[in-house]
Scaffold this active site. Structure first.
Site, mmCIF file in Angstrom:
data_model
loop_
_atom_site.group_PDB
_atom_site.id
_atom_site.type_symbol
_atom_site.label_atom_id
_atom_site.label_comp_id
_atom_site.label_asym_id
_atom_site.label_seq_id
_atom_site.Cartn_x
_atom_site.Cartn_y
_atom_site.Cartn_z
ATOM 1 N N ASP A 142 -5.477 -4.412 -6.456
ATOM 2 C CA ASP A 142 -6.636 -3.668 -5.951
ATOM 3 C C ASP A 142 -6.369 -2.188 -6.164
ATOM 4 O OD1 ASP A 142 -8.853 -2.751 -4.665
ATOM 5 O OD2 ASP A 142 -8.212 -3.326 -2.656
ATOM 6 N N GLU A 183 0.855 -1.189 0.000
ATOM 7 C CA GLU A 183 0.000 0.000 0.000
ATOM 8 C C GLU A 183 0.888 1.235 0.000
ATOM 9 O OE1 GLU A 183 -2.466 2.780 -0.155
ATOM 10 O OE2 GLU A 183 -3.481 0.831 0.049
#
Length: 289
Positions: free
Chosen positions: A167, A121
């Site tokens: 994602d 992330e």
């Protein structure tokens, strides 16, 4: 008379607060009525908000765009994860670019063969804010957080991952590099010889270009590429697409006895199979690629 507040938010004349997701392709907006703004900050990468909405519970909002809600987020988490995890006969090493709330990672560790899930992330604050407001701490020591740009991180990954889940958010801001042609090649090279990757590819109705470009780019590297769909009520249009790309294993021939659906809230063996059944307008676009 409306007066603008934070990015994506508007306060009506009666003091009601709405979050608006702009869809310029259709010259329309989708609105979510807000009960409360629970958190707001400007991180080094983007605006991060947590709101309590009337219809979908708590919602993570990045740069004014809704990302996941507490009411139907399980659908996205299950559908981006279980297709690849079931298709691969023994996934041990799993990575995810994005997904800082760790929802998909929690689905991945349901598979007993998994030894490691690495969540990459770019924005550490997304992870921390989600821990505080949306989710709990990851409940498995198999999950590891890495806070780096996914497009940079993947350049150092060679033939390592059995399953890679991408994602990614919409193609602007920090996510734009995850849509460039070189990224797809890097994904291919990061996978083991029988690896599988899954990409979220947007609305198949108002943003069909994202889906078709993803399929086209992946088709240059992978022998097996399939689009699949699910229904997510809080997402604009209600229907969302993913693309699975595999070096060896075909999800259409997957052993569904491996599907860990017993505690799921959306996916089951029937949903797994029917998610690959596409409406004619999407099939026609794919056939022209």
């Amino acid at each position: 008379m409306k007066r603008k507040s934070l990015t994506g938010f508007q306060i009506e004349s009666n003091e009601d607060v709405w979050l608006w997701d702009d869809l310029p392709e259709l010259e329309m907006e989708v609105g979510y009525k807000v009960k409360a703004l629970l958190h707001y900050e400007q991180s080094p990468f983007q605006e991060i908000s947590i709101v309590e909405t009337k219809g979908f519970g708590r919602m993570l909002v990045l740069d004014g765009t809704p990302q996941v809600s507490s009411k139907d987020g399980f659908i996205y988490n299950e559908m981006i994860t279980h297709i690849a995890m079931t298709t691969h006969p023994e996934p041990k090493y799993v990575a995810m670019i994005g997904g800082g709330d760790c929802g998909p990672a929690r689905e991945a560790v349901k598979y007993g063969s998994v030894q490691q899930v690495e969540v990459v992330e770019i924005d550490e604050r997304v992870t921390e804010v989600c821990k505080a407001w949306m989710t709990k701490e990851p409940d498995s020591d198999k999950i590891r957080m890495t806070h780096k740009d996914g497009a940079t991180w993947i350049q150092g990954q060679k033939k390592k991952w059995d399953v890679l889940l991408v994602d990614r958010s919409d193609p602007y801001g920090p996510a734009v590099s995850l849509y460039k042609p070189q990224f797809y090649q890097n994904v291919y090279e990061s996978l083991a010889k029988d690896g599988i990757a899954v990409f979220q590819s947007g609305s198949p109705y108002y943003n069909l270009g994202s889906l078709s470009k993803t399929i086209n780019n992946l088709g240059k590297y992978f022998p097996i590429v399939h689009a699949y769909l699910c229904s997510i009520p809080s997402f604009p249009g209600g229907i969302w697409s993913f693309v699975v790309a595999s070096k060896t294993w075909d999800p259409l021939a997957a052993d569904l006895n491996r599907l860990q659906w017993q505690n799921a809230k959306y996916i089951n063996p029937e949903i797994f199979k029917t998610s690959f059944v596409l409406p004619q307008y999407i099939k026609q676009i794919i056939e022209r690629l």
